[in-house]
Design a protein around this motif. Structure first.
Motif, PDB file in Angstrom:
ATOM      1  N   MET A   1     -43.699  39.611  64.065  1.00  0.00           N
ATOM      2  CA  MET A   1     -42.285  39.540  64.405  1.00  0.00           C
ATOM      3  C   MET A   1     -41.530  38.867  63.271  1.00  0.00           C
ATOM      4  O   MET A   1     -41.918  37.817  62.802  1.00  0.00           O
ATOM      5  N   ARG A   2     -40.449  39.503  62.835  1.00  0.00           N
ATOM      6  CA  ARG A   2     -39.651  38.984  61.730  1.00  0.00           C
ATOM      7  C   ARG A   2     -38.397  38.301  62.267  1.00  0.00           C
ATOM      8  O   ARG A   2     -37.804  38.758  63.252  1.00  0.00           O
ATOM      9  N   LEU A   3     -37.977  37.262  61.579  1.00  0.00           N
ATOM     10  CA  LEU A   3     -36.729  36.581  61.903  1.00  0.00           C
ATOM     11  C   LEU A   3     -35.689  36.928  60.856  1.00  0.00           C
ATOM     12  O   LEU A   3     -35.958  36.902  59.652  1.00  0.00           O
ATOM     13  N   SER A   4     -34.486  37.243  61.325  1.00  0.00           N
ATOM     14  CA  SER A   4     -33.366  37.522  60.448  1.00  0.00           C
ATOM     15  C   SER A   4     -32.146  36.770  60.948  1.00  0.00           C
ATOM     16  O   SER A   4     -32.170  36.164  62.020  1.00  0.00           O
ATOM     17  N   THR A   5     -31.085  36.805  60.163  1.00  0.00           N
ATOM     18  CA  THR A   5     -29.855  36.117  60.557  1.00  0.00           C
ATOM     19  C   THR A   5     -28.661  37.026  60.319  1.00  0.00           C
ATOM     20  O   THR A   5     -28.743  37.982  59.542  1.00  0.00           O
ATOM     21  N   VAL A   6     -27.566  36.742  61.002  1.00  0.00           N
ATOM     22  CA  VAL A   6     -26.303  37.430  60.758  1.00  0.00           C
ATOM     23  C   VAL A   6     -25.287  36.367  60.358  1.00  0.00           C
ATOM     24  O   VAL A   6     -25.113  35.363  61.061  1.00  0.00           O
ATOM     25  N   ILE A   7     -24.683  36.576  59.208  1.00  0.00           N
ATOM     26  CA  ILE A   7     -23.734  35.618  58.646  1.00  0.00           C
ATOM     27  C   ILE A   7     -22.330  36.201  58.776  1.00  0.00           C
ATOM     28  O   ILE A   7     -22.016  37.236  58.181  1.00  0.00           O
ATOM     29  N   LEU A   8     -21.488  35.548  59.567  1.00  0.00           N
ATOM     30  CA  LEU A   8     -20.129  36.051  59.729  1.00  0.00           C
ATOM     31  C   LEU A   8     -19.367  35.899  58.409  1.00  0.00           C
ATOM     32  O   LEU A   8     -19.485  34.861  57.741  1.00  0.00           O
ATOM     33  N   PRO A   9     -18.566  36.892  58.024  1.00  0.00           N
ATOM     34  CA  PRO A   9     -17.878  36.856  56.727  1.00  0.00           C
ATOM     35  C   PRO A   9     -16.575  36.059  56.797  1.00  0.00           C
ATOM     36  O   PRO A   9     -15.482  36.583  56.585  1.00  0.00           O
ATOM     37  N   ILE A  10     -16.697  34.768  57.066  1.00  0.00           N
ATOM     38  CA  ILE A  10     -15.522  33.933  57.328  1.00  0.00           C
ATOM     39  C   ILE A  10     -15.270  32.892  56.239  1.00  0.00           C
ATOM     40  O   ILE A  10     -14.270  32.173  56.310  1.00  0.00           O
ATOM     41  N   ASP A  11     -16.147  32.799  55.245  1.00  0.00           N
ATOM     42  CA  ASP A  11     -16.017  31.779  54.211  1.00  0.00           C
ATOM     43  C   ASP A  11     -15.627  32.399  52.878  1.00  0.00           C
ATOM     44  O   ASP A  11     -16.174  33.441  52.488  1.00  0.00           O
ATOM     45  N   ARG A  12     -14.719  31.759  52.174  1.00  0.00           N
ATOM     46  CA  ARG A  12     -14.476  32.175  50.800  1.00  0.00           C
ATOM     47  C   ARG A  12     -15.780  32.054  50.021  1.00  0.00           C
ATOM     48  O   ARG A  12     -16.555  31.130  50.232  1.00  0.00           O
ATOM     49  N   GLN A 283     -27.524  22.758  62.777  1.00  0.00           N
ATOM     50  CA  GLN A 283     -28.008  23.414  61.563  1.00  0.00           C
ATOM     51  C   GLN A 283     -29.454  23.044  61.272  1.00  0.00           C
ATOM     52  O   GLN A 283     -30.249  23.895  60.832  1.00  0.00           O
ATOM     53  N   LYS A 284     -29.838  21.797  61.516  1.00  0.00           N
ATOM     54  CA  LYS A 284     -31.206  21.374  61.229  1.00  0.00           C
ATOM     55  C   LYS A 284     -32.203  22.078  62.140  1.00  0.00           C
ATOM     56  O   LYS A 284     -33.279  22.502  61.695  1.00  0.00           O
ATOM     57  N   ILE A 285     -31.854  22.217  63.420  1.00  0.00           N
ATOM     58  CA  ILE A 285     -32.743  22.925  64.343  1.00  0.00           C
ATOM     59  C   ILE A 285     -32.821  24.401  63.958  1.00  0.00           C
ATOM     60  O   ILE A 285     -33.907  25.002  63.962  1.00  0.00           O
ATOM     61  N   PHE A 286     -31.681  24.986  63.634  1.00  0.00           N
ATOM     62  CA  PHE A 286     -31.642  26.382  63.200  1.00  0.00           C
ATOM     63  C   PHE A 286     -32.575  26.601  62.009  1.00  0.00           C
ATOM     64  O   PHE A 286     -33.364  27.555  61.986  1.00  0.00           O
ATOM     65  N   GLU A 287     -32.518  25.720  61.026  1.00  0.00           N
ATOM     66  CA  GLU A 287     -33.356  25.891  59.838  1.00  0.00           C
ATOM     67  C   GLU A 287     -34.823  25.637  60.154  1.00  0.00           C
ATOM     68  O   GLU A 287     -35.701  26.303  59.587  1.00  0.00           O
ATOM     69  N   ARG A 288     -35.090  24.740  61.073  1.00  0.00           N
ATOM     70  CA  ARG A 288     -36.487  24.528  61.462  1.00  0.00           C
ATOM     71  C   ARG A 288     -37.041  25.776  62.145  1.00  0.00           C
ATOM     72  O   ARG A 288     -38.189  26.174  61.904  1.00  0.00           O
ATOM     73  N   ILE A 289     -36.238  26.389  63.002  1.00  0.00           N
ATOM     74  CA  ILE A 289     -36.666  27.629  63.647  1.00  0.00           C
ATOM     75  C   ILE A 289     -36.947  28.694  62.594  1.00  0.00           C
ATOM     76  O   ILE A 289     -37.965  29.397  62.649  1.00  0.00           O
ATOM     77  N   ALA A 290     -36.061  28.799  61.608  1.00  0.00           N
ATOM     78  CA  ALA A 290     -36.239  29.806  60.564  1.00  0.00           C
ATOM     79  C   ALA A 290     -37.556  29.613  59.817  1.00  0.00           C
ATOM     80  O   ALA A 290     -38.244  30.587  59.480  1.00  0.00           O
ATOM     81  N   MET A 291     -37.928  28.364  59.561  1.00  0.00           N
ATOM     82  CA  MET A 291     -39.100  28.090  58.743  1.00  0.00           C
ATOM     83  C   MET A 291     -40.402  28.057  59.534  1.00  0.00           C
ATOM     84  O   MET A 291     -41.471  28.344  58.979  1.00  0.00           O
ATOM     85  N   GLU A 292     -40.345  27.738  60.830  1.00  0.00           N
ATOM     86  CA  GLU A 292     -41.574  27.474  61.573  1.00  0.00           C
ATOM     87  C   GLU A 292     -41.870  28.430  62.714  1.00  0.00           C
ATOM     88  O   GLU A 292     -43.026  28.557  63.140  1.00  0.00           O
ATOM     89  N   ALA A 293     -40.869  29.107  63.238  1.00  0.00           N
ATOM     90  CA  ALA A 293     -41.084  29.878  64.472  1.00  0.00           C
ATOM     91  C   ALA A 293     -42.033  31.054  64.271  1.00  0.00           C
ATOM     92  O   ALA A 293     -42.876  31.334  65.126  1.00  0.00           O
ATOM     93  N   SER A 294     -41.893  31.758  63.164  1.00  0.00           N
ATOM     94  CA  SER A 294     -42.719  32.959  62.974  1.00  0.00           C
ATOM     95  C   SER A 294     -44.210  32.646  63.032  1.00  0.00           C
ATOM     96  O   SER A 294     -44.992  33.423  63.585  1.00  0.00           O
ATOM     97  N   ALA A 295     -44.608  31.508  62.456  1.00  0.00           N
ATOM     98  CA  ALA A 295     -46.025  31.141  62.469  1.00  0.00           C
ATOM     99  C   ALA A 295     -46.530  30.923  63.878  1.00  0.00           C
ATOM    100  O   ALA A 295     -47.678  31.254  64.207  1.00  0.00           O
ATOM    101  N   GLN A 296     -45.693  30.384  64.754  1.00  0.00           N
ATOM    102  CA  GLN A 296     -46.091  30.147  66.141  1.00  0.00           C
ATOM    103  C   GLN A 296     -46.128  31.429  66.956  1.00  0.00           C
ATOM    104  O   GLN A 296     -46.754  31.475  68.012  1.00  0.00           O
ATOM    105  N   LEU A 297     -45.441  32.463  66.473  1.00  0.00           N
ATOM    106  CA  LEU A 297     -45.394  33.706  67.219  1.00  0.00           C
ATOM    107  C   LEU A 297     -46.388  34.749  66.701  1.00  0.00           C
ATOM    108  O   LEU A 297     -46.524  35.813  67.281  1.00  0.00           O
ATOM    109  N   SER A 298     -47.081  34.439  65.605  1.00  0.00           N
ATOM    110  CA  SER A 298     -48.002  35.415  65.030  1.00  0.00           C
ATOM    111  C   SER A 298     -49.330  35.436  65.782  1.00  0.00           C
ATOM    112  O   SER A 298     -49.662  34.511  66.497  1.00  0.00           O
TER     113      SER A 298
END
Length: 298
Positions: A1-12, A283-298
């Motif tokens: 299972m792959r993790l991806s993100t969607v970035i809203l185009p709201i920042d200069r 943001q810290k929890i979000f980044e932890r999920i990005a870095m660690e969740a896939s390993a727990q789901l493999s």
């Protein structure tokens, strides 16, 4: 299972926009998408940038991250001009683009060009013509076509996509006609769940509804003699009754993702945190999920 993100185009771009895309690559996300709208929901009266220029800039700022739209629709797009932009974007990115595509809805995009909103029937009719024509424009050197809604006259697609025979389509659909388009033209299928359950449904009801969507997708593939396993299954989160709760902690996300991985999803997409919005998560929890969740789901 792959993790991806969607970035809203709201920042200069030079005031945080570029940094998000680069950080998405550093975190190991499979892909980073953006919404292809002219404006969207509660963000209507604030900054909102165009999807294709944003993705072009992101392609130049990253090296490995896949890029794409979730989703493009016919609401303000024409297949001929869109194909030219996609061929260019695929070239700039070195073949890292996925086109998320859907029938569109009744939001601001539906009237921004001065037209009356299309009925659900007309949206489906247009989508059924839009997708096959776009497929041809991305795979053939020259296309002429006259349909009920779209036309092309000797439209050139040279040199074509870097990805062959074209960049992949991720078709967002839950109705029978859209699912048939996914089965015929899609390399992936996208869902946000059942919108009728968002306000008052339960997570259990949502899982049941999505299971039904997957079964109907399998039926649509079987009609075409295609194995449904050939399609990637993408869940765009944030629109099920769970809302932002799966991002409250790593454990909460692993539980949520595990239930949907069991259904057959191969990619789960998380919204990049946006303060003071429905996507306001730590943001810290979000980044932890990005870095660690896939390993727990493999």
């Amino acid at each position: 299972m792959r993790l991806s993100t969607v970035i809203l185009p709201i920042d200069r771009w030079r005031e945080g926009g570029r940094d998000k895309w680069r950080r998405a690559e550093e975190l190991g996300f499979h892909a980073a998408y953006t919404y292809d709208h002219l404006s969207w929901r509660t963000f209507r009266d604030g900054p909102w940038f165009g999807a294709v220029p944003t993705l072009t800039a992101a392609a130049a700022a990253t090296e490995r991250l896949r890029l794409g739209t979730l989703v493009t629709s016919p609401n303000f797009r024409h297949p001929v001009t869109l194909a030219k932009e996609l061929i260019s974007l695929d070239d700039v990115s070195g073949g890292r683009v996925t086109l998320g595509i859907g029938a569109g809805g009744t939001g601001f995009d539906a009237t921004a060009l001065g037209q009356e909103p299309w009925t659900p029937r007309e949206r489906a009719d247009r989508f059924a013509e839009f997708v096959p024509l776009l497929d041809r424009l991305l795979t053939e050197d020259s296309v002429s076509y006259q349909g009920d809604f779209y036309a092309a006259h000797e439209a050139r697609g040279i040199p074509g996509c870097v990805q062959r025979p074209r960049l992949p389509f991720a078709v967002a659909a839950t109705g029978p006609r859209g699912l048939r388009l996914a089965a015929r033209h899609g390399q992936a299928w996208v869902t946000t769940g059942d919108p009728k359950l968002y306000e008052n449904g339960t997570p259990e009801q949502s899982v049941h509804a999505i299971r039904g969507q997957l079964e109907r997708l399998a039926d649509a593939c079987a009609e075409r003699g295609r194995d449904v396993a050939e399609l990637e299954k993408i869940l765009l989160t944030g629109f099920t009754p769970d809302r932002a709760r799966p991002l409250a902690s790593l454990d909460a996300f692993v539980d949520f993702a595990g239930r949907h991985t069991e259904l057959g999803f191969t990619e789960i997409v998380l919204h990049w945190p946006v303060p003071d919005s429905d996507f306001a998560v730590d943001q810290k929890i979000f980044e932890r999920i990005a870095m660690e969740a896939s390993a727990q789901l493999s």
